[in-house]
Design a protein around this motif. Structure first.
Motif: not given
Length: 212
Positions: A31-37, A41, A77, A83, A170
């Motif tokens: 869910d690219l609307s959230c921040s990566d951790t 994601y 991304g 992911n 990534n």
């Protein structure tokens, strides 16, 4: 033709030492609307077939730049379907005389498959500074272990193309020249840590857009 070119890359995924944690579900499209951790994601809802498909590596990248080379990524991304799977890919285009300067990928190993042209490549071990170099031709592959300094440049008389597989969604990128000369790290500090004189440091900062 496209399928034939991509097949070796798909096969290469099987031999990379994937480091992804065991999944408790089939997949987790980002869910690219959230921040990566550090764990990736969060999973998106409403997944479709398009989430597992990416056409972005089909076209040649624009090599009209300082290094005459460009990497077109298919990282999380750009390709949310990778992911959590411990894989990603990219396309590398290098014009005649082009170079990918010394760099590292802190979060993944790299497997490079040459599809066109000739690429001279190498990496340096961290324990003994041993240099491992090879001239790669169409159909050749070379692996670059995670975190080690490595480079590629066009060693032929025509454009070179390679498809790249990474053991992480990534992989990250740090180019040594840009880290030293493309920011505001004071010239006096760069001179101390590189043994270069002031004129050389200022010239490289000017070329790469640095200051200080």
């Amino acid at each position: 033709m496209a399928n034939a070119m991509l097949l070796p890359v798909l096969i290469s995924f099987l031999v990379l030492p994937f480091s992804a944690m065991a999944l408790t579900q089939d997949f987790c499209v980002a869910d690219l609307s959230c921040s990566d951790t550090p764990a990736g994601y969060p999973c998106k809802t409403g997944v479709g077939a398009g989430d597992f498909y990416y056409h972005g590596l089909a076209a040649a990248g624009n090599t009209s730049n300082l290094i005459k080379a460009v990497v077109t990524p298919a990282f999380v991304g750009q390709f949310p379907g990778v992911n959590g799977l411990g894989i990603s890919a990219a396309r590398l285009d290098i014009a005649v005389g082009g170079v990918v300067p010394m760099h590292t990928h802190p979060a993944a190993s790299e497997l490079l498959f040459v599809t066109e042209g000739t690429i001279l490549a190498g990496f340096i071990s961290s324990s003994s500074n041993t240099v491992y170099t090879k001239t790669l031709y169409k159909g050749d592959i070379m692996v670059f272990p995670q975190g080690l300094l490595h480079y590629q440049y066009n060693g032929g008389s025509s454009a070179a193309v390679a498809l790249v597989a990474f053991s992480g969604p990534n992989p990250g990128l740090q180019i040594t020249d840009y880290a030293l000369f493309a920011n505001n790290l004071p010239s006096a500090v760069v001179e101390k840590v590189t043994f270069l004189d002031d004129a050389q440091v200022k010239k490289l900062k000017s070329v790469l857009g640095g200051s200080g």
